[in-house]
Design a protein around this motif. Structure first.
Motif: not given
Length: 47
Positions: A11-20, A22-29
């Motif tokens: 799945s597509e993951v939106d990453i907020d680089l300002e807050r660092n 990084i985590q998939c919203t569907k599976c948590g990876s």
């Protein structure tokens, strides 16, 4: 925000680089990869 692809569920993951964050919203990876641009195909003239 940058868009990445989850390695496990695809799945597509939106990453907020300002807050660092990084985590998939569907599976948590936390393993993601950057999507590759489509490759250009070269046409070769037949002999």
């Amino acid at each position: 925000m940058s868009v990445f692809i989850c390695v496990f569920c695809g799945s597509e993951v939106d990453i907020d680089l300002e807050r660092n964050h990084i985590q998939c919203t569907k599976c948590g990876s936390r393993v993601v990869m950057k999507p590759k641009p489509p490759a250009l195909k070269k046409r070769v003239k037949a002999i």
